[in-house]
Motif scaffolding. Structure first.
Motif, PDB file in Angstrom:
ATOM      1  N   SER A 225      -1.182  73.302 120.759  1.00  0.00           N
ATOM      2  CA  SER A 225      -2.063  73.794 119.695  1.00  0.00           C
ATOM      3  C   SER A 225      -3.388  73.060 119.582  1.00  0.00           C
ATOM      4  CB  SER A 225      -1.333  73.709 118.349  1.00  0.00           C
ATOM      5  OG  SER A 225      -0.916  72.370 118.101  1.00  0.00           O
ATOM      6  N   ALA A 226      -3.470  71.830 120.105  1.00  0.00           N
ATOM      7  CA  ALA A 226      -4.698  71.049 119.939  1.00  0.00           C
ATOM      8  C   ALA A 226      -5.077  70.359 121.242  1.00  0.00           C
ATOM      9  CB  ALA A 226      -4.527  70.011 118.839  1.00  0.00           C
ATOM     10  N   ILE A 227      -6.314  70.588 121.694  1.00  0.00           N
ATOM     11  CA  ILE A 227      -6.852  69.953 122.900  1.00  0.00           C
ATOM     12  C   ILE A 227      -8.127  69.218 122.511  1.00  0.00           C
ATOM     13  CG2 ILE A 227      -7.746  70.295 125.236  1.00  0.00           C
ATOM     14  CD1 ILE A 227      -6.163  72.966 125.283  1.00  0.00           C
ATOM     15  N   TYR A 228      -8.159  67.911 122.752  1.00  0.00           N
ATOM     16  CA  TYR A 228      -9.339  67.100 122.421  1.00  0.00           C
ATOM     17  C   TYR A 228     -10.033  66.683 123.714  1.00  0.00           C
ATOM     18  CZ  TYR A 228      -7.176  66.962 117.852  1.00  0.00           C
ATOM     19  OH  TYR A 228      -6.618  67.326 116.644  1.00  0.00           O
ATOM     20  N   PHE A 229     -11.320  67.016 123.837  1.00  0.00           N
ATOM     21  CA  PHE A 229     -12.058  66.678 125.049  1.00  0.00           C
ATOM     22  C   PHE A 229     -13.017  65.527 124.771  1.00  0.00           C
ATOM     23  CE2 PHE A 229     -14.352  70.202 122.999  1.00  0.00           C
ATOM     24  CZ  PHE A 229     -15.645  69.699 122.901  1.00  0.00           C
ATOM     25  N   ASP A 230     -13.240  64.729 125.807  1.00  0.00           N
ATOM     26  CA  ASP A 230     -14.117  63.564 125.694  1.00  0.00           C
ATOM     27  C   ASP A 230     -15.539  63.904 126.118  1.00  0.00           C
ATOM     28  OD1 ASP A 230     -15.156  61.036 125.480  1.00  0.00           O
ATOM     29  OD2 ASP A 230     -14.112  60.207 127.220  1.00  0.00           O
ATOM     30  N   ASP A 231     -15.705  64.398 127.342  1.00  0.00           N
ATOM     31  CA  ASP A 231     -17.027  64.726 127.879  1.00  0.00           C
ATOM     32  C   ASP A 231     -17.341  66.183 127.549  1.00  0.00           C
ATOM     33  OD1 ASP A 231     -19.275  65.252 129.381  1.00  0.00           O
ATOM     34  OD2 ASP A 231     -18.536  64.319 131.214  1.00  0.00           O
ATOM     35  N   ALA A 232     -18.388  66.407 126.770  1.00  0.00           N
ATOM     36  CA  ALA A 232     -18.693  67.756 126.277  1.00  0.00           C
ATOM     37  C   ALA A 232     -19.512  68.600 127.239  1.00  0.00           C
ATOM     38  CB  ALA A 232     -19.440  67.646 124.945  1.00  0.00           C
ATOM     39  N   ARG A 233     -19.930  68.029 128.355  1.00  0.00           N
ATOM     40  CA  ARG A 233     -20.771  68.792 129.284  1.00  0.00           C
ATOM     41  C   ARG A 233     -20.061  70.063 129.760  1.00  0.00           C
ATOM     42  NH1 ARG A 233     -22.503  63.988 133.327  1.00  0.00           N
ATOM     43  NH2 ARG A 233     -20.346  63.436 132.831  1.00  0.00           N
ATOM     44  N   GLY A 234     -20.756  71.204 129.610  1.00  0.00           N
ATOM     45  CA  GLY A 234     -20.220  72.487 130.051  1.00  0.00           C
ATOM     46  C   GLY A 234     -19.333  73.168 129.029  1.00  0.00           C
TER      47      GLY A 234
ATOM     48  N   VAL B  66       5.866  71.869 128.708  1.00  0.00           N
ATOM     49  CA  VAL B  66       6.988  72.646 128.167  1.00  0.00           C
ATOM     50  C   VAL B  66       8.212  71.753 127.978  1.00  0.00           C
ATOM     51  CG1 VAL B  66       8.601  74.525 128.661  1.00  0.00           C
ATOM     52  CG2 VAL B  66       6.152  74.829 129.115  1.00  0.00           C
ATOM     53  N   ASN B  67       8.508  70.940 128.978  1.00  0.00           N
ATOM     54  CA  ASN B  67       9.685  70.072 128.946  1.00  0.00           C
ATOM     55  C   ASN B  67       9.646  69.115 127.757  1.00  0.00           C
ATOM     56  OD1 ASN B  67      10.870  67.196 130.540  1.00  0.00           O
ATOM     57  ND2 ASN B  67      12.179  68.965 130.213  1.00  0.00           N
ATOM     58  N   ALA B  68       8.452  68.582 127.449  1.00  0.00           N
ATOM     59  CA  ALA B  68       8.329  67.586 126.383  1.00  0.00           C
ATOM     60  C   ALA B  68       7.829  68.170 125.070  1.00  0.00           C
ATOM     61  CB  ALA B  68       7.390  66.460 126.844  1.00  0.00           C
ATOM     62  N   ASP B  69       7.760  69.510 124.973  1.00  0.00           N
ATOM     63  CA  ASP B  69       7.331  70.179 123.726  1.00  0.00           C
ATOM     64  C   ASP B  69       6.000  69.618 123.217  1.00  0.00           C
ATOM     65  OD1 ASP B  69       9.779  71.729 123.532  1.00  0.00           O
ATOM     66  OD2 ASP B  69      10.756  69.852 122.967  1.00  0.00           O
ATOM     67  N   VAL B  70       5.037  69.548 124.105  1.00  0.00           N
ATOM     68  CA  VAL B  70       3.753  68.919 123.778  1.00  0.00           C
ATOM     69  C   VAL B  70       2.876  69.862 122.957  1.00  0.00           C
ATOM     70  CG1 VAL B  70       1.616  67.995 124.754  1.00  0.00           C
ATOM     71  CG2 VAL B  70       3.822  67.436 125.810  1.00  0.00           C
ATOM     72  N   ARG B  71       2.393  69.349 121.807  1.00  0.00           N
ATOM     73  CA  ARG B  71       1.449  70.102 120.966  1.00  0.00           C
ATOM     74  C   ARG B  71       0.021  69.589 121.111  1.00  0.00           C
ATOM     75  NH1 ARG B  71       1.854  70.239 115.277  1.00  0.00           N
ATOM     76  NH2 ARG B  71       2.593  68.077 115.249  1.00  0.00           N
ATOM     77  N   PHE B  72      -0.139  68.305 121.447  1.00  0.00           N
ATOM     78  CA  PHE B  72      -1.454  67.668 121.475  1.00  0.00           C
ATOM     79  C   PHE B  72      -1.795  67.216 122.889  1.00  0.00           C
ATOM     80  CE2 PHE B  72      -0.122  67.430 117.149  1.00  0.00           C
ATOM     81  CZ  PHE B  72      -1.291  67.435 116.373  1.00  0.00           C
TER      82      PHE B  72
ATOM     83  N   MET C 263       2.309  63.365 123.614  1.00  0.00           N
ATOM     84  CA  MET C 263       0.914  63.785 123.747  1.00  0.00           C
ATOM     85  C   MET C 263       0.479  63.612 125.194  1.00  0.00           C
ATOM     86  SD  MET C 263      -2.513  62.451 121.784  1.00  0.00           S
ATOM     87  CE  MET C 263      -4.089  63.269 122.079  1.00  0.00           C
ATOM     88  N   VAL C 264      -0.027  64.658 125.780  1.00  0.00           N
ATOM     89  CA  VAL C 264      -0.511  64.616 127.160  1.00  0.00           C
ATOM     90  C   VAL C 264      -1.923  64.038 127.196  1.00  0.00           C
ATOM     91  CG1 VAL C 264      -1.483  66.175 128.906  1.00  0.00           C
ATOM     92  CG2 VAL C 264       0.912  66.389 128.241  1.00  0.00           C
ATOM     93  N   VAL C 265      -2.172  63.153 128.163  1.00  0.00           N
ATOM     94  CA  VAL C 265      -3.539  62.688 128.426  1.00  0.00           C
ATOM     95  C   VAL C 265      -3.814  62.949 129.897  1.00  0.00           C
ATOM     96  CG1 VAL C 265      -3.619  60.957 126.603  1.00  0.00           C
ATOM     97  CG2 VAL C 265      -2.751  60.303 128.821  1.00  0.00           C
TER      98      VAL C 265
END
Length: 644
Positions: free
Chosen positions: A130-139, A101-107, A60-62
């Motif tokens: 397939s899934a992107i979760y955002f913390d700060d909703a501004r914009g 791509v290298n780590a087959d990241v979905r989240f 999972m990418v952060v």
């Protein structure tokens, strides 16, 4: 340590639930998150990610700045047996493609609109994301993208699941083992394509504990987390050691407020690369230029005392009574206020690493009472290889091997390391792993160095970069570059000379420091390019270059590598243009190729050279910068003969 990061979280939450774990500055106010609250947040995020389908062994990418919810997301992923990959928040979108791509990241976790936009931009190249979760909703209110969700919504779903399954989270945490993969860090890629460095809970926590034991760190420390979480140095100091020790991590409001936040928090344990210490000192010297004549005189007088007496006092060496009295007076009038102004008044231990730090810069901080020390390590070694013990601090070494580390110097001068903190592997790259890690566990650092008579490690340069001039003289480019960067007016330097008859350098001036210098002399300029090519600036920089030459002349091995010619580049070296890594290390080979016409001009004896360069702006657009650059000669000195 025979444990995992999520288990340490549970341990702290159980033993000291109400004690502060993190602080975050928001709208100018520090908000505190206790260990018990952090545990609850991590549980809810973990449950939400489980419901979304994040599985054990997945990546999972952060991406974002240091924030409690970013750290909580990393812990939540680890609680599920997934593997967080922190990415640099200032990376352009294209740089995020390879890890995903290298780590087959979905989240992915994205801090704000800027990071979300990057991930959405590269989605066509990363269809599995397939899934992107955002913390700060501004914009982001009007965004309507498939798979884009607010972290708050994920937390709400997770809270419902946790309430219905109260024992699930701890049971999931209990499944992890110390030798499971805990995190992956992509190297900065100074010499080629970035590689995924795989670390286990054991490797990261073993080195975190070794570093903590070395300096007797406790849960009472205060740390400011202001460097990129994707950098292994920041990750170890504000994540691995944070969980190992249980101290408080403080997250500044923004990059612009770091200096103010540093003063407000007053960290007891501080870590920064040399460029940060250089920046702090440059600001001090700029302010001193603006001070009244009596204040400048007082400052310089007491700094002379500090340079002569301070390091000896810091190292517990004997000093005369009169010197101690002078230093005490200086501490009251100058050093104490200066430490307070820098935000370092409470620092018990400060470290620098990543690049060599200049002796003058290093001595300055120790002279004013800051316990600044050097350490040696890398992403692949989980940072802690060598550290400087108190009372054994020297500017020309990086310390002694810390607990659990073996060091060996190969026949070609390369430093080899063996410890429990070594990388498990380079992800999906067995060939690269085999190149750096031997069957019996030795890691090839790529650095050239040696152990001195006192057991301290001295690093000369990257082994591959140490070369020879045409006459056989030793050529260590990084050593030369670092000596140049010790001057506050020089920001970056690139030395060339391998297999050539002489050394030449390309330089960047420090725009703020030189700009202030120019304004004091009523020297007008219209931006960086104009200022860099002023004859007065060339004279200023020539004096710096010639001081370096005088120092090199005193070194029998390096006297032949004095700088004969130099130029000041028309633009600042930039990571977005591929000239620096994301940790601000110079990509020397790339620069030598990109500015080949300038290198040719330096060696052809020309006095000027036209160049046009493509640059990338922060918004992704490209443009061109052109200029006719002056090329200047520098005075060299006869080598000093060694005493008989």
């Amino acid at each position: 340590m025979d444990t995992t990061f999520p288990r340490l979280l549970l341990q702290h939450a159980s033993q000291r639930s109400s004690a502060p774990a993190m602080r975050e500055k928001e709208y100018g106010i520090w908000q505190t998150l206790a260990w018990g609250e952090l545990r609850s947040l991590v549980e809810r995020i973990a449950c939400g990610l489980h419901l979304a389908g994040l599985g054990r062994g997945e990546h999972m990418v952060v991406i974002g700045a240091n924030r409690p919810r970013l750290y909580a997301t990393m812990l939540a992923a680890q609680a599920l047996g997934a593997i967080p990959i922190p990415l640099y928040q200032d990376a352009v979108a294209a740089e995020c493609v390879l890890p995903i791509v290298n780590a087959d990241v979905r989240f992915a976790f994205a801090e704000d609109q800027e990071q979300v936009d990057k991930l959405l931009e590269i989605r066509p190249q990363c269809p599995q994301l397939s899934a992107i979760y955002f913390d700060d909703a501004r914009g982001l209110r009007n965004y309507d993208e498939t798979g884009l969700h607010a972290l708050d919504a994920l937390i709400e779903r997770g809270a419902d699941f946790a309430k219905a399954n109260p024992a699930w989270f701890e049971a999931e945490v209990g499944k992890a083992r110390p030798d499971d993969v805990a995190a992956m860090f992509y190297t900065s890629g100074t010499t080629g394509q970035a590689k995924g460095v795989v670390h286990t809970h054991r490797s990261l926590l073993d080195r975190a504990k070794a570093g903590a034991d070395f300096d007797a760190l406790t849960g009472d420390e205060e740390v400011l987390a202001y460097l990129p979480p994707a950098w292994i140095g920041q990750n170890i100091f504000s994540y691995a050691q944070w969980l190992a020790c249980g101290y408080v991590v403080n997250c500044p409001e923004s990059a612009a407020t770091v200096t103010i936040d540093l003063k407000e928090i007053g960290p007891t344990y501080y870590f920064a690369p040399p460029r940060v210490f250089e920046g702090l000192l440059t600001n001090v010297m700029i302010r001193m230029e603006d001070a009244s004549a009596p204040k400048r005189k007082l400052f310089h007088a007491f700094m002379e005392v500090a340079r002569r007496v301070g390091p000896a006092l810091r190292d517990g060496k004997p000093t005369g009574m009169l010197d101690r009295i002078k230093y005490a007076l200086g501490d009251w009038l100058v050093y104490g206020p200066l430490r307070n102004n820098l935000g370092l008044s409470r620092v018990r231990v400060a470290y620098t690493a990543g690049e060599a730090i200049g002796p003058d810069l290093f001595t300055f901080y120790r002279a004013i009472g800051v316990n600044l020390k050097q350490l040696y390590g890398s992403t692949e070694t989980a940072v802690f290889v060598c550290m400087q013990p108190d009372h054994q601090v020297r500017p020309d070494t990086v310390g002694v091997p810390c607990n659990g580390v073996e060091i060996r110097v190969a026949g070609n001068g390369e430093v080899l390391v063996r410890s429990a903190g070594l990388l498990k592997e380079y992800y999906k790259n067995p060939e690269a792993t085999a190149e750096v890690k031997t069957a019996d566990g030795w890691y090839h650092t790529g650095d050239a160095g040696f152990l001195d008579a006192q057991g301290h490690l001295k690093i000369i340069d990257r082994a591959k970069d140490v070369g020879q001039l045409a006459d056989g003289s030793l050529f260590a480019p990084k050593y030369i570059e670092n000596k140049l960067k010790f001057f506050p007016h020089i920001k970056e330097a690139v030395a060339v000379g391998d297999r050539r008859e002489k050394v030449c350098v390309m330089l960047n001036i420090d725009f703020e420091a030189v700009g202030n210098w120019a304004e004091k002399r009523n020297l007008p300029y219209a931006g960086y390019t104009d200022l860099a090519q002023k004859p007065e600036v060339y004279q200023l920089i020539r004096e710096c270059v010639e001081k370096v030459n005088a120092d090199l002349a005193a070194d029998e091995k390096l006297a032949g590598s004095q700088i004969h010619r130099f130029l000041i580049l028309h633009k600042e070296l930039d990571a977005d243009d591929g000239e620096l890594t994301r940790t601000n290390k110079v990509r020397r080979g790339f620069i030598a190729d990109k500015y080949g016409v300038l290198v040719d001009a330096l060696y052809a004896g020309r006095t000027e050279q036209f160049i046009e360069t493509v640059v990338k702006f922060e918004d992704g657009r490209s443009g061109r910068v052109s200029a006719t650059l002056k090329i200047d000669d520098a005075r060299t000195f006869a080598p000093m003969k060694a005493a008989a």
